[in-house]
Design an enzyme around this catalytic site. Sequence first.
Site, short mmCIF file in Angstrom:
data_model
loop_
_atom_site.label_atom_id
_atom_site.label_comp_id
_atom_site.label_asym_id
_atom_site.label_seq_id
_atom_site.Cartn_x
_atom_site.Cartn_y
_atom_site.Cartn_z
N GLU A 111 0.79 -1.15 -0.03
CA GLU A 111 -0.01 0.14 0.20
C GLU A 111 0.86 1.55 -0.09
O GLU A 111 0.43 2.32 -0.40
CB GLU A 111 -0.70 -0.04 1.28
CG GLU A 111 -1.93 -1.08 1.08
CD GLU A 111 -2.83 -1.18 2.27
OE1 GLU A 111 -2.32 -1.19 3.40
OE2 GLU A 111 -4.10 -1.34 2.28
N GLU A 162 -3.71 -9.32 3.47
CA GLU A 162 -4.48 -9.05 4.66
C GLU A 162 -5.89 -10.23 5.20
O GLU A 162 -6.19 -10.51 6.28
CB GLU A 162 -5.21 -7.65 4.65
CG GLU A 162 -4.09 -6.45 5.03
CD GLU A 162 -3.39 -6.28 3.87
OE1 GLU A 162 -3.44 -6.89 2.76
OE2 GLU A 162 -2.73 -5.08 3.78
#
Length: 683
Positions: free
Chosen positions: A103, A123
Amino acid sequence: MTVKFWQDDKVFFVELANPPVNAINLAVRRGLHDALMAQKAAAGIDRVVLMGSDRIFAAGGDAREFDAPPVAPHLPDLLAMIEVSEVPWIAVINGAALGGGLELALACRYRIAGPKAQLGLPEVLLGVVPGAGGTQRLPRLIGFSAALQMITSGKPITADKGLTLGLINRIDNAPKAAAIAITADDLHTIVPVSNLPNSVMDDAILAKVNAGLSHRAAGQIAPIKAAELVAVTSYASFGEGMAAERDCFLTLRQSAQARALRHLFFAERGAKAPAELASYSSTINKVVVVGGGTMGAGIAHSLISAGVETVTIENNDASATAAIARAESLIEAGMKRGLITPERATEMRACHRISTDYASARNADIAIEAVFEDMALKQTVFQKLQTVMPANAILASNTSYLDIDEIAGVLDDPSRLIGLHFFVPAHIMKLLEIVKGEASAPTALAAGFALARRLGKIPVVAGVCDGFIGNRILARYREAADLLLLTGATPAQIDHAMTSFGYAMGPYETQDLSGLDHAYANRRRQDASRDPNRLYVKIADLMVEAGRLGRKSGLGWYSYDTVGQAKADPAVDSLITEAAATAGVTRRHYSDDDITHRLLLAMINEAASILDEAIAESAADIDLVSVLGYGFPRWRGGLMHYANQIGMAEILAGLETLSLEDNAIWQPCKLIKDIAAAGRGFT
Ligand code: NAI
């Protein structure tokens, strides 16, 4: 300093320095904030080069912080500042950029990867969704379909794939130098990812991925939520999408599933040699595997995959020929799946020899015995091994149930022997039970741990008892299931209840797959020592005696057609109802909840005894065994974690109620009574 920064002429460098994996914790977020402030104040710079170490960019947020409320500065805010920075940021990705790491890279204007980089958003494997823009930036950058697959699977991709998808701008052997060499004009023409247009929704792909999830990740919330967030990028603004993602992330990270998955994540990382073994070093240059059957072949494959010189010893020429074919078929299967290149296959073959001569074990460091499950045979094998192998070589048995101490009893030096219980298929299954005999020396145990590490297995120590940790619990699971058959349920009902709970397969489908005959032979071994006061359900024996051995005979708890499709079989129903009539049992109805309640209580009760007797060293070890070896749903955190969620008082009450039906089978274990009284759980 977990984030270092400095200026060199026109380049402002920011380096993540939080070993071992550059986890993005509070200190790193603060460091990034300081770096941003310093970069803003710096004069005469035309780029910021953001780097990790030579090995890793950043492995993601620090899961240890997830139990507490989030503390500023928050990663999404930092990334927003990086993205709008007037001076463009360039990510130099040498190794893995995962989760928050990727990210961070997505917020940079330009991404250059080394050829070995790995890029992923794992995740969902921790029960959450990406929480710093991953679900909103990635689809805008690489398209709806590719982003959806990456985010819902959690699987990383290679640098090459990343380049094809447009996730990175280029691959370079020297990415840092390349970042410095890009012309400033080129950098300024690139649009920040959040300014890219909405993604284009593909309904067919979304339906396909959702269908896959309902099969592969049944019961799990995070992948479904992640898919919804990816869909948001097709119609909402970036800001709206970010708000939705943050909400979802914060809710999920407190969820029972995320806690369960974090528990296992830490249990897996904690599964390593205890400190008291640290001073024992182990050499693993050459390993001998005795028996090249199902298990031996898988173990040898695992060894040669790790580059360990391996000799398999077989009984006679015919068995050796069969063992060679088995070894080759595993290599072929690996090649077919794209896991082994032809060059690698050649190296692996060169690493492995199959022989009928015990003398070929002469200079091996460890022997792993995987011959038939027969005490006398195993003892003979080890006696032969001790005559040819060096006195300090380690001896290990892959026995599923047999007494390691009794095997060790025939050796000149019983301290050399441990159990190394692999799971089928041994080259794939991650779990390794290291069985510690009464005499097992620390050097032998240390060698077991070293081998697990070398093979990429997760080791759990077990004490000696019939079935160690996993198979001992399995025996009670099967007993409780057979009791349900006798008193009213069908195999299909029980399998359905357990798959609804989250197992990939129910107990009867599993038995059909592995074959009913091994367990039958094992029960015959146990006949003499079985507690006569405990009801023994004979249905599984009757099945084998009727020739129903499972899939391999076309008939088991189900019947199988020519393409292997399972069907409930009235002959099995008759066999069950006849057994019930013979035993004088009136059959009754069980709901799915009744079934899972009983099967889980039976397993929890046995697991508690295993803990109480110190056969397992911790509840977390039992969790690992249940998930990695026996299909307990990972997102429920393992058998003991699940029990803790239910609460000990409720478990005790459940067992006490059932013990009114049969006190021998359902008698609550002492540990459960003790910790229920103390208001605690398993630790
Ligand atoms: P298998 O029957 O497939 O293989 C046994 C092999 O040992 C055969 O190839 C046989 O020729 C060979 N053998 C027999 N006597 C020998 C001797 N004196 N010297 C050298 N080789 C000899 O059996 P499998 O399933 O591989 O099981 C082996 C061991 O692993 C057993 O103790 C079993 O309980 C254990 N185990 C089995 C698991 C399974 O799911 N199949 C799982 C975990 C452990």
